[in-house]
Design a protein around this motif. Sequence first.
Motif, PDB file in Angstrom:
ATOM      1  N   ALA A   1     -17.662  10.701  -2.193  1.00 38.95           N
ATOM      2  CA  ALA A   1     -17.203  10.100  -3.446  1.00 38.95           C
ATOM      3  C   ALA A   1     -16.811  11.097  -4.536  1.00 38.95           C
ATOM      4  O   ALA A   1     -15.755  10.923  -5.169  1.00 38.95           O
ATOM      5  N   PRO A   2     -17.611  12.164  -4.803  1.00 36.57           N
ATOM      6  CA  PRO A   2     -17.208  13.078  -5.890  1.00 36.57           C
ATOM      7  C   PRO A   2     -15.849  13.734  -5.633  1.00 36.57           C
ATOM      8  O   PRO A   2     -15.043  13.881  -6.554  1.00 36.57           O
ATOM      9  N   LEU A   3     -15.616  14.125  -4.379  1.00 39.61           N
ATOM     10  CA  LEU A   3     -14.339  14.775  -4.047  1.00 39.61           C
ATOM     11  C   LEU A   3     -13.177  13.786  -4.103  1.00 39.61           C
ATOM     12  O   LEU A   3     -12.114  14.092  -4.653  1.00 39.61           O
ATOM     13  N   THR A   4     -13.374  12.584  -3.541  1.00 39.00           N
ATOM     14  CA  THR A   4     -12.280  11.610  -3.566  1.00 39.00           C
ATOM     15  C   THR A   4     -11.983  11.189  -5.007  1.00 39.00           C
ATOM     16  O   THR A   4     -10.821  11.065  -5.391  1.00 39.00           O
ATOM     17  N   ALA A   5     -13.036  11.012  -5.825  1.00 41.24           N
ATOM     18  CA  ALA A   5     -12.816  10.605  -7.217  1.00 41.24           C
ATOM     19  C   ALA A   5     -11.982  11.650  -7.958  1.00 41.24           C
ATOM     20  O   ALA A   5     -11.053  11.310  -8.710  1.00 41.24           O
ATOM     21  N   HIS A   6     -12.279  12.913  -7.730  1.00 45.28           N
ATOM     22  CA  HIS A   6     -11.523  13.984  -8.393  1.00 45.28           C
ATOM     23  C   HIS A   6     -10.055  13.963  -7.943  1.00 45.28           C
ATOM     24  O   HIS A   6      -9.141  14.005  -8.781  1.00 45.28           O
ATOM     25  N   LEU A   7      -9.828  13.901  -6.631  1.00 41.92           N
ATOM     26  CA  LEU A   7      -8.445  13.955  -6.129  1.00 41.92           C
ATOM     27  C   LEU A   7      -7.662  12.694  -6.521  1.00 41.92           C
ATOM     28  O   LEU A   7      -6.462  12.773  -6.799  1.00 41.92           O
ATOM     29  N   VAL A   8      -8.353  11.550  -6.568  1.00 46.06           N
ATOM     30  CA  VAL A   8      -7.691  10.312  -7.005  1.00 46.06           C
ATOM     31  C   VAL A   8      -7.268  10.448  -8.478  1.00 46.06           C
ATOM     32  O   VAL A   8      -6.153  10.064  -8.849  1.00 46.06           O
ATOM     33  N   THR A   9      -8.146  11.035  -9.300  1.00 42.16           N
ATOM     34  CA  THR A   9      -7.789  11.262 -10.711  1.00 42.16           C
ATOM     35  C   THR A   9      -6.544  12.143 -10.830  1.00 42.16           C
ATOM     36  O   THR A   9      -5.657  11.879 -11.649  1.00 42.16           O
ATOM     37  N   LEU A  10      -6.472  13.178 -10.006  1.00 43.64           N
ATOM     38  CA  LEU A  10      -5.307  14.081 -10.074  1.00 43.64           C
ATOM     39  C   LEU A  10      -3.997  13.345  -9.766  1.00 43.64           C
ATOM     40  O   LEU A  10      -2.926  13.780 -10.185  1.00 43.64           O
ATOM     41  N   CYS A  11      -4.101  12.245  -9.014  1.00 46.09           N
ATOM     42  CA  CYS A  11      -2.892  11.497  -8.611  1.00 46.09           C
ATOM     43  C   CYS A  11      -2.549  10.368  -9.589  1.00 46.09           C
ATOM     44  O   CYS A  11      -1.697   9.536  -9.277  1.00 46.09           O
TER      45      CYS A  11
ATOM     46  N   ASP B   1     -12.322   0.926   3.591  1.00 48.12           N
ATOM     47  CA  ASP B   1     -11.327   0.625   2.560  1.00 48.12           C
ATOM     48  C   ASP B   1     -11.767   1.117   1.183  1.00 48.12           C
ATOM     49  O   ASP B   1     -12.951   1.124   0.864  1.00 48.12           O
ATOM     50  N   ASP B   2     -10.799   1.565   0.384  1.00 50.48           N
ATOM     51  CA  ASP B   2     -11.079   2.050  -0.965  1.00 50.48           C
ATOM     52  C   ASP B   2      -9.803   1.877  -1.776  1.00 50.48           C
ATOM     53  O   ASP B   2      -8.804   2.558  -1.542  1.00 50.48           O
ATOM     54  N   ALA B   3      -9.848   0.947  -2.727  1.00 52.96           N
ATOM     55  CA  ALA B   3      -8.641   0.603  -3.498  1.00 52.96           C
ATOM     56  C   ALA B   3      -8.127   1.804  -4.293  1.00 52.96           C
ATOM     57  O   ALA B   3      -6.905   1.980  -4.447  1.00 52.96           O
ATOM     58  N   GLY B   4      -9.042   2.640  -4.798  1.00 55.94           N
ATOM     59  CA  GLY B   4      -8.633   3.805  -5.581  1.00 55.94           C
ATOM     60  C   GLY B   4      -7.845   4.797  -4.734  1.00 55.94           C
ATOM     61  O   GLY B   4      -6.820   5.331  -5.174  1.00 55.94           O
ATOM     62  N   ILE B   5      -8.341   5.062  -3.522  1.00 52.90           N
ATOM     63  CA  ILE B   5      -7.626   5.990  -2.634  1.00 52.90           C
ATOM     64  C   ILE B   5      -6.266   5.403  -2.257  1.00 52.90           C
ATOM     65  O   ILE B   5      -5.247   6.101  -2.260  1.00 52.90           O
ATOM     66  N   ARG B   6      -6.228   4.109  -1.982  1.00 53.21           N
ATOM     67  CA  ARG B   6      -4.952   3.472  -1.620  1.00 53.21           C
ATOM     68  C   ARG B   6      -3.933   3.596  -2.745  1.00 53.21           C
ATOM     69  O   ARG B   6      -2.766   3.906  -2.503  1.00 53.21           O
ATOM     70  N   ALA B   7      -4.377   3.347  -3.965  1.00 53.00           N
ATOM     71  CA  ALA B   7      -3.451   3.429  -5.107  1.00 53.00           C
ATOM     72  C   ALA B   7      -2.942   4.859  -5.282  1.00 53.00           C
ATOM     73  O   ALA B   7      -1.755   5.080  -5.563  1.00 53.00           O
ATOM     74  N   ALA B   8      -3.842   5.833  -5.110  1.00 46.06           N
ATOM     75  CA  ALA B   8      -3.431   7.240  -5.237  1.00 46.06           C
ATOM     76  C   ALA B   8      -2.406   7.587  -4.159  1.00 46.06           C
ATOM     77  O   ALA B   8      -1.382   8.229  -4.431  1.00 46.06           O
ATOM     78  N   LEU B   9      -2.678   7.157  -2.929  1.00 41.49           N
ATOM     79  CA  LEU B   9      -1.755   7.469  -1.825  1.00 41.49           C
ATOM     80  C   LEU B   9      -0.405   6.772  -2.026  1.00 41.49           C
ATOM     81  O   LEU B   9       0.641   7.306  -1.632  1.00 41.49           O
ATOM     82  N   ARG B  10      -0.418   5.593  -2.641  1.00 40.19           N
ATOM     83  CA  ARG B  10       0.850   4.896  -2.910  1.00 40.19           C
ATOM     84  C   ARG B  10       1.703   5.704  -3.882  1.00 40.19           C
ATOM     85  O   ARG B  10       2.897   5.871  -3.699  1.00 40.19           O
ATOM     86  N   ARG B  11       1.070   6.248  -4.934  1.00 39.73           N
ATOM     87  CA  ARG B  11       1.820   7.062  -5.894  1.00 39.73           C
ATOM     88  C   ARG B  11       2.355   8.336  -5.235  1.00 39.73           C
ATOM     89  O   ARG B  11       3.497   8.742  -5.458  1.00 39.73           O
ATOM     90  N   VAL B  12       1.518   8.960  -4.404  1.00 38.94           N
ATOM     91  CA  VAL B  12       1.966  10.170  -3.694  1.00 38.94           C
ATOM     92  C   VAL B  12       3.134   9.827  -2.768  1.00 38.94           C
ATOM     93  O   VAL B  12       4.130  10.564  -2.693  1.00 38.94           O
ATOM     94  N   ALA B  13       3.026   8.692  -2.073  1.00 39.56           N
ATOM     95  CA  ALA B  13       4.078   8.295  -1.133  1.00 39.56           C
ATOM     96  C   ALA B  13       5.404   8.089  -1.857  1.00 39.56           C
ATOM     97  O   ALA B  13       6.451   8.601  -1.426  1.00 39.56           O
ATOM     98  N   ASP B  14       5.365   7.367  -2.977  1.00 36.95           N
ATOM     99  CA  ASP B  14       6.608   7.116  -3.732  1.00 36.95           C
ATOM    100  C   ASP B  14       7.227   8.436  -4.185  1.00 36.95           C
ATOM    101  O   ASP B  14       8.445   8.618  -4.152  1.00 36.95           O
ATOM    102  N   TRP B  15       6.369   9.354  -4.607  1.00 32.27           N
ATOM    103  CA  TRP B  15       6.823  10.674  -5.080  1.00 32.27           C
ATOM    104  C   TRP B  15       7.437  11.473  -3.923  1.00 32.27           C
ATOM    105  O   TRP B  15       8.491  12.097  -4.072  1.00 32.27           O
TER     106      TRP B  15
END
Lengths: 368, 18
Positions: free
Chosen positions: A124-134, A184-198
């Motif tokens: 969780a601490p690592l995913t939360a940080h990387l999700v914030t960066l996205c 499943d993790d909605a935060g990770i999914r949302a981050a990956l969606r933004r990365v994908a669009d980019w």
Amino acid sequence: TDAGTPIVASLVLDAADTDEATRSAAERALSAWLAVVGGTGASHYGVFAEGLAGRHLGLLAAAHVRPGLRRLAAASRRALVRRTALDTWRTSDVGWEDYDMIMGPAGALLALAADPEVMPTDLAPLTAHLVTLCDRPELERFRLRQRLDERYSPWNQDRINVGVAHGVPGVALALCAALDASGDDAGIRAALRRVADWLVAEAYPDPLGFITWPTVARENRPPARDVAEQPTARQAWCYGTPGVAWAVWEIGRVLDDDGLQQLGRTAISSFLDAGCPNGNIALRESLAICHGDAGLLVLCDAFHRHAGLAAAGAVRDLLYARLRARLTELTPWSATNYALLNGPAGVLAALLTRPGADRTWLYTVGLR
Amino acid sequence: TDPQVVAAARAHLMAAAA
């Protein structure tokens, strides 16, 4: 002291038909690696050189063939989990060590996601940080603001890196691995969606006829200028197609997005059709995972195995034969270099990962 | 396992152990 030595040792020890002389050499190399790792401190979180992630993945590989090392692997796991829970990283004005796979949190996340003993909450601490960066549509938080050593990749200063090793696609691969490991993790999914669009917006057709990605975000500059600013128009594990194509395909898989997966397939297929042009690279670099044939081999294997791409399987077999014909070049190199990413260990690990071999080490390079 | 690859791996591991 990266994971190269324990990974090669564990691959030969894991094969049933390995002869006694090779087993003995592997055991001694493993002991030497453990002695060095035990005597030196880690300097960062990533998979490269003295990084905590590389050491943990090396210990996992070693414990796979030497069960007596499981307690040491457990201690490494606890230390890495505790340290990532307490530490903080910059979320603006970042440097490599704040996010990337080589020196930063993405490497640590890949190492923990590869470990079957890790609990989802440990990530969780690592995913939360990387999700914030996205969290910005233009991924602005990834702009490199810390001063870079002018000897290494100065063209990244104040830009956003689009490579697997130091860039947004490497972070995405770590988040994909975390999603696989934790459910499943909605935060990770949302981050990956933004990365994908980019990443979709950053893709462009190379003049040689394949789909690829720039080394740093184009930001309204034409890609030709982007390439001219840099030392090579590199297409390898680290940059462009095939590496970024794999990240796009993986994001498409975890988000269940056919269009993204198709973009990844189209990119790699067009690159294979064009004869895999990968710029001008030095002879030894042309062997290694980071810039050379070993990296392309493991990526083709992944596209064949996971995406069912037959053409990638055929190129993988050609690359195996090509690397096998250059084995004599490895021996003098082995006298001074034990690195997985840029050295002979990665070439050997790629060649030893035949069907049936343990594939956990591939997490070290964002594959599986 | 491919004997030539294993031989190269053995040489590498011997160097790493030295």
